[in-house]
Design an enzyme around this catalytic site. Sequence first.
Site, PDB file in Angstrom:
ATOM      1  N   GLU A  55       0.952  -1.118  -0.131  1.00  0.00           N
ATOM      2  CA  GLU A  55      -0.068  -0.067  -0.034  1.00  0.00           C
ATOM      3  C   GLU A  55       1.132   1.367  -0.138  1.00  0.00           C
ATOM      4  O   GLU A  55       0.825   2.234  -0.581  1.00  0.00           O
ATOM      5  CB  GLU A  55      -0.948  -0.031   1.329  1.00  0.00           C
ATOM      6  CG  GLU A  55      -1.758  -1.089   1.327  1.00  0.00           C
ATOM      7  CD  GLU A  55      -1.243  -2.285   2.255  1.00  0.00           C
ATOM      8  OE1 GLU A  55      -2.050  -2.778   2.791  1.00  0.00           O
ATOM      9  OE2 GLU A  55      -0.330  -2.713   2.026  1.00  0.00           O
ATOM     10  N   ARG A 216      21.364 -23.879  -8.923  1.00  0.00           N
ATOM     11  CA  ARG A 216      22.530 -23.801 -10.036  1.00  0.00           C
ATOM     12  C   ARG A 216      21.793 -23.294 -11.368  1.00  0.00           C
ATOM     13  O   ARG A 216      22.473 -22.865 -12.465  1.00  0.00           O
ATOM     14  CB  ARG A 216      23.303 -25.199 -10.136  1.00  0.00           C
ATOM     15  CG  ARG A 216      23.896 -25.445  -8.852  1.00  0.00           C
ATOM     16  CD  ARG A 216      24.706 -26.664  -8.929  1.00  0.00           C
ATOM     17  NE  ARG A 216      23.920 -27.939  -9.169  1.00  0.00           N
ATOM     18  CZ  ARG A 216      23.264 -28.543  -8.429  1.00  0.00           C
ATOM     19  NH1 ARG A 216      23.119 -28.049  -7.155  1.00  0.00           N
ATOM     20  NH2 ARG A 216      22.252 -29.601  -8.736  1.00  0.00           N
ATOM     21  N   GLU A 292      12.058 -33.407   0.437  1.00  0.00           N
ATOM     22  CA  GLU A 292      12.654 -33.917  -0.699  1.00  0.00           C
ATOM     23  C   GLU A 292      12.891 -35.498  -0.437  1.00  0.00           C
ATOM     24  O   GLU A 292      13.054 -36.525  -1.398  1.00  0.00           O
ATOM     25  CB  GLU A 292      13.754 -33.578  -1.274  1.00  0.00           C
ATOM     26  CG  GLU A 292      13.703 -32.311  -2.113  1.00  0.00           C
ATOM     27  CD  GLU A 292      14.641 -31.824  -3.104  1.00  0.00           C
ATOM     28  OE1 GLU A 292      15.143 -33.051  -3.421  1.00  0.00           O
ATOM     29  OE2 GLU A 292      14.829 -30.764  -3.592  1.00  0.00           O
TER      30      GLU A 292
END
Length: 349
Positions: A55, A216, A292
């Site tokens: 804002e 990477r 993972e």
Amino acid sequence: METSVDIKYMHRCLQLAKLGRGTAQPNPMVGSVIVHDGKIIGEGYHHQCGEAHAEVNAINSVEDKSLLERSTIYVNLEPCAHVGRTPACSTLIINSKIPCVVIGCVDSFDKVAGQGIAMMKAAGIDVRVGVLEKESLDINRRFFTFHQKKRPYIILKWAETKDGFIDYDRTQEHPEAAWITNEISRSYVHKWRTEEPAFLVGTQTAIKDNPQLNVRAWAGNAPLRVSVDRKGIFPENLNLLDDSQKTIIFTSKLPSRTYQNTNFILIDDKIELENQILNELYKMEVQSIVIEGGQIVLDGFISKNIWDEARVFVGSKQFGSGIKAPDFRARVNSIYHFDDTELRIYFNQ
């Protein structure tokens, strides 16, 4: 009632808000648009925690401030009512004499939680709430989960073969062992690493795959690396111990050497490991984490139903045998294709 005009400008707020993905945390992603006589005269988004809110940036971008008294400001999240690292946005809107405010959704954060709306209404401002509410809640689901559940938003991620294996039997030679997914999908994972603040892998994944968990194949900040070494068996030449980026290792054995960027936290046997990890990350204000794998870590979160989203890559290869993919029976929300690799997205209902 939301109008087509309100929807149009709220969509623009959401577009702007997404520009803060990966940089706004632990703050929410917020975009703001100021409209006068059917024309956008100012807009902005929250770039980074500690810097001006959406804002503020939108109001500052308006060249002719006299137009604010006859304008409408749109914002996808309720303007804050408290003074933190920056001044209260509700106060700024009131002081700017903006007569109308259109909001996507209420901010459930306890320091806001309707207070900004109440403050502006008390000042005589016309406040409308709930335009594209579902989309506004969804874009900041990490922020809301963090504050409501007192833990990070949890994203499970793994890759499996067409016949349902996440790894081959490493005691045997395997001609198709290199990668399950293709290069395009792997680049996409690097993109995620710039957007989510933390990534976790289990002990065997850390040792067998020796991942770097850095960025990477994309531009952006590297995530916090998290892993588990219950028995203190990580070799010192492990990539996760290269001290190249912030890393946390949950372990039962502290290392003999000193690290600058790597913190070792002793496992508390009185607390379930999943909860200890989440409690520590919550204290660090880590709003989301990608799990993972491998199989043991993933099954731990799945069996306890401690997850919010799952991203599963399905490649075209077949292993025939090996380590089976997690027993996962959620309903697919959406599917994307990266050539011969499929990405399936799930949400925990």
